[in-house]
Write a protein that holds these residues in place. Structure first.
Motif, PDB file in Angstrom:
ATOM      1  N   LEU A 102       1.173  -1.346  -0.097  1.00 36.41           N
ATOM      2  CA  LEU A 102      -0.165  -0.341  -0.238  1.00 36.41           C
ATOM      3  C   LEU A 102       1.324   0.961  -0.100  1.00 36.41           C
ATOM      4  CD1 LEU A 102      -2.809  -1.372   2.341  1.00 36.41           C
ATOM      5  CD2 LEU A 102      -3.381  -1.183   0.053  1.00 36.41           C
ATOM      6  N   TYR A 103       1.742   1.304   0.597  1.00 36.01           N
ATOM      7  CA  TYR A 103       2.866   2.619   0.916  1.00 36.01           C
ATOM      8  C   TYR A 103       3.375   2.533  -0.814  1.00 36.01           C
ATOM      9  CZ  TYR A 103       6.701   5.390   1.583  1.00 36.01           C
ATOM     10  OH  TYR A 103       7.193   6.772   0.844  1.00 36.01           O
ATOM     11  N   SER A 123       4.770  13.469  -0.285  1.00 40.69           N
ATOM     12  CA  SER A 123       3.950  12.364  -0.786  1.00 40.69           C
ATOM     13  C   SER A 123       4.344  10.951  -0.407  1.00 40.69           C
ATOM     14  CB  SER A 123       4.263  12.598  -2.138  1.00 40.69           C
ATOM     15  OG  SER A 123       3.605  13.326  -3.511  1.00 40.69           O
ATOM     16  N   ALA A 124       5.290  11.154   0.718  1.00 39.66           N
ATOM     17  CA  ALA A 124       5.994  10.252   0.896  1.00 39.66           C
ATOM     18  C   ALA A 124       5.098   9.931   2.355  1.00 39.66           C
ATOM     19  CB  ALA A 124       6.924   9.785   1.037  1.00 39.66           C
ATOM     20  N   ALA A 125       4.672  11.558   2.889  1.00 37.34           N
ATOM     21  CA  ALA A 125       4.656  11.085   4.458  1.00 37.34           C
ATOM     22  C   ALA A 125       2.611  11.316   4.415  1.00 37.34           C
ATOM     23  CB  ALA A 125       4.860  12.912   4.777  1.00 37.34           C
ATOM     24  N   ILE A 126       2.439  11.283   3.669  1.00 37.07           N
ATOM     25  CA  ILE A 126       0.615  11.443   2.934  1.00 37.07           C
ATOM     26  C   ILE A 126       0.344   9.511   2.910  1.00 37.07           C
ATOM     27  CG2 ILE A 126      -0.958  11.760   1.544  1.00 37.07           C
ATOM     28  CD1 ILE A 126      -0.930  14.048   3.664  1.00 37.07           C
ATOM     29  N   ALA A 127       1.699   8.928   2.114  1.00 35.97           N
ATOM     30  CA  ALA A 127       1.186   7.880   1.852  1.00 35.97           C
ATOM     31  C   ALA A 127       1.867   6.960   3.305  1.00 35.97           C
ATOM     32  CB  ALA A 127       2.606   7.137   0.399  1.00 35.97           C
ATOM     33  N   GLN A 132      -0.640   4.065   7.465  1.00 31.89           N
ATOM     34  CA  GLN A 132      -0.796   3.172   8.920  1.00 31.89           C
ATOM     35  C   GLN A 132      -2.165   3.905   9.269  1.00 31.89           C
ATOM     36  OE1 GLN A 132       2.086   2.648  11.126  1.00 31.89           O
ATOM     37  NE2 GLN A 132       0.277   2.353  12.720  1.00 31.89           N
ATOM     38  N   LEU A 133      -2.770   3.915   8.951  1.00 28.54           N
ATOM     39  CA  LEU A 133      -4.637   4.184   9.625  1.00 28.54           C
ATOM     40  C   LEU A 133      -5.051   2.804   9.264  1.00 28.54           C
ATOM     41  CD1 LEU A 133      -5.372   7.627   8.236  1.00 28.54           C
ATOM     42  CD2 LEU A 133      -5.214   6.712  10.738  1.00 28.54           C
ATOM     43  N   ILE A 134      -5.058   2.760   8.018  1.00 31.73           N
ATOM     44  CA  ILE A 134      -5.539   0.870   7.454  1.00 31.73           C
ATOM     45  C   ILE A 134      -4.582  -0.222   7.339  1.00 31.73           C
ATOM     46  CG2 ILE A 134      -5.717  -0.140   5.257  1.00 31.73           C
ATOM     47  CD1 ILE A 134      -5.027   2.028   3.409  1.00 31.73           C
ATOM     48  N   THR A 135      -3.487  -0.077   8.557  1.00 28.24           N
ATOM     49  CA  THR A 135      -2.890  -1.233   8.512  1.00 28.24           C
ATOM     50  C   THR A 135      -2.903  -1.204  10.554  1.00 28.24           C
ATOM     51  OG1 THR A 135      -0.308  -0.573   8.315  1.00 28.24           O
ATOM     52  CG2 THR A 135      -1.326  -1.282   6.556  1.00 28.24           C
ATOM     53  N   ASN A 136      -3.155  -0.467  11.015  1.00 29.62           N
ATOM     54  CA  ASN A 136      -2.807  -0.174  12.410  1.00 29.62           C
ATOM     55  C   ASN A 136      -3.059  -1.395  13.637  1.00 29.62           C
ATOM     56  OD1 ASN A 136      -1.773   2.026  14.309  1.00 29.62           O
ATOM     57  ND2 ASN A 136      -3.765   0.560  15.273  1.00 29.62           N
ATOM     58  N   LEU A 178      -2.498   4.111  17.725  1.00 30.96           N
ATOM     59  CA  LEU A 178      -2.869   4.752  15.995  1.00 30.96           C
ATOM     60  C   LEU A 178      -1.199   5.987  16.418  1.00 30.96           C
ATOM     61  CD1 LEU A 178      -2.963   5.251  13.365  1.00 30.96           C
ATOM     62  CD2 LEU A 178      -5.079   6.774  14.102  1.00 30.96           C
ATOM     63  N   VAL A 179      -1.608   6.953  16.859  1.00 26.01           N
ATOM     64  CA  VAL A 179      -0.677   7.945  16.846  1.00 26.01           C
ATOM     65  C   VAL A 179       0.560   8.623  16.931  1.00 26.01           C
ATOM     66  CG1 VAL A 179      -0.366  10.373  18.354  1.00 26.01           C
ATOM     67  CG2 VAL A 179      -2.881   9.555  17.667  1.00 26.01           C
ATOM     68  N   PRO A 180       1.654   7.681  17.735  1.00 22.60           N
ATOM     69  CA  PRO A 180       2.280   7.241  17.694  1.00 22.60           C
ATOM     70  C   PRO A 180       3.046   6.257  16.363  1.00 22.60           C
ATOM     71  CG  PRO A 180       1.931   6.514  19.955  1.00 22.60           C
ATOM     72  CD  PRO A 180       0.504   6.795  19.342  1.00 22.60           C
ATOM     73  N   GLY A 181       1.796   5.887  16.087  1.00 27.72           N
ATOM     74  CA  GLY A 181       2.462   5.354  14.648  1.00 27.72           C
ATOM     75  C   GLY A 181       2.088   6.029  13.126  1.00 27.72           C
ATOM     76  N   LEU A 182       1.640   7.588  13.378  1.00 30.77           N
ATOM     77  CA  LEU A 182       1.503   7.534  12.661  1.00 30.77           C
ATOM     78  C   LEU A 182       2.780   9.074  12.164  1.00 30.77           C
ATOM     79  CD1 LEU A 182      -1.949   9.141  12.919  1.00 30.77           C
ATOM     80  CD2 LEU A 182      -1.156   8.232  10.776  1.00 30.77           C
TER      81      LEU A 182
END
Length: 186
Positions: A102-103, A123-127, A132-136, A178-182
């Motif tokens: 996905l990334y 683009s890399a940050a948004i990807a 992360q939102l999908i796979t957390n 999620l927040v630390p993951g993001l």
């Protein structure tokens, strides 16, 4: 394709979208293959890492070293068999394959669409954040599966773990961390 089709700008636009879609799918498949292969090879080390991170015993400072990593792997193998080194592999493989696939797909999409200007870093940050939102939930389950003792299993696999976590904590439960993951991917 006729001569008139080539002059039709709609055909050119449609062809460009097909090419971009094909490139995105290639990135998805390449990321999935790389993520899956690296996970299968490195999972025992990742398992030990999670166990060390979860260790809160009095001697935890002594366990964090290069040689103790291999001693721990050897101890797990001796006590519970080789299969214990691969506890949580399914969740880790699903997580790595979907995350890397996905990334790279999202990165290719955002880069080509220039949604955020010419910035490759944006683009890399948004990807990364989108992935992360999908796979957390998968990464949460992977950590729990790796941390459970081999002789006292709390979960029977990825779906069982997600089901139990959701039953206990709902949507917030599967999105813990999620927040630390993001922050880590953005």
């Amino acid at each position: 394709i006729s001569y008139l089709d080539i002059l039709n700008p709609g055909w050119v636009i449609q062809t460009r979208h097909i090419v971009q879609w094909k490139q995105s799918m290639e990135q998805l498949m390449a990321g999935m293959a790389a993520g899956g292969l690296s996970t299968v090879i490195c999972h025992p080390i990742d398992l030990v890492k999670v166990r060390m991170q979860m260790d809160t015993g009095a001697d935890y400072r002594k366990t964090v070293s290069f040689m103790n990593t291999f001693k721990m792997m050897s101890g797990i193998r001796r006590s519970f068999g080789v299969s214990a080194l691969y506890m949580g592999l399914s969740a880790n493989a699903v997580g790595a394959m979907s995350s890397w696939g996905l990334y790279f797909m999202f990165y290719e999409y955002f880069k080509n669409k220039r949604v955020f200007g010419e910035g490759y870093m944006v683009s890399a940050a948004i990807a990364g954040a989108t992935t992360q939102l999908i796979t957390n939930p998968i990464w949460l389950a992977k950590s729990r599966l790796c941390a459970q003792p081999p002789d006292k299993r709390l979960y029977d696999g990825l779906l069982d773990c997600l089901r139990k976590v959701y039953k206990q904590g709902g949507f917030r439960g599967v999105y813990r961390g999620l927040v630390p993951g993001l922050a880590g991917v953005s």
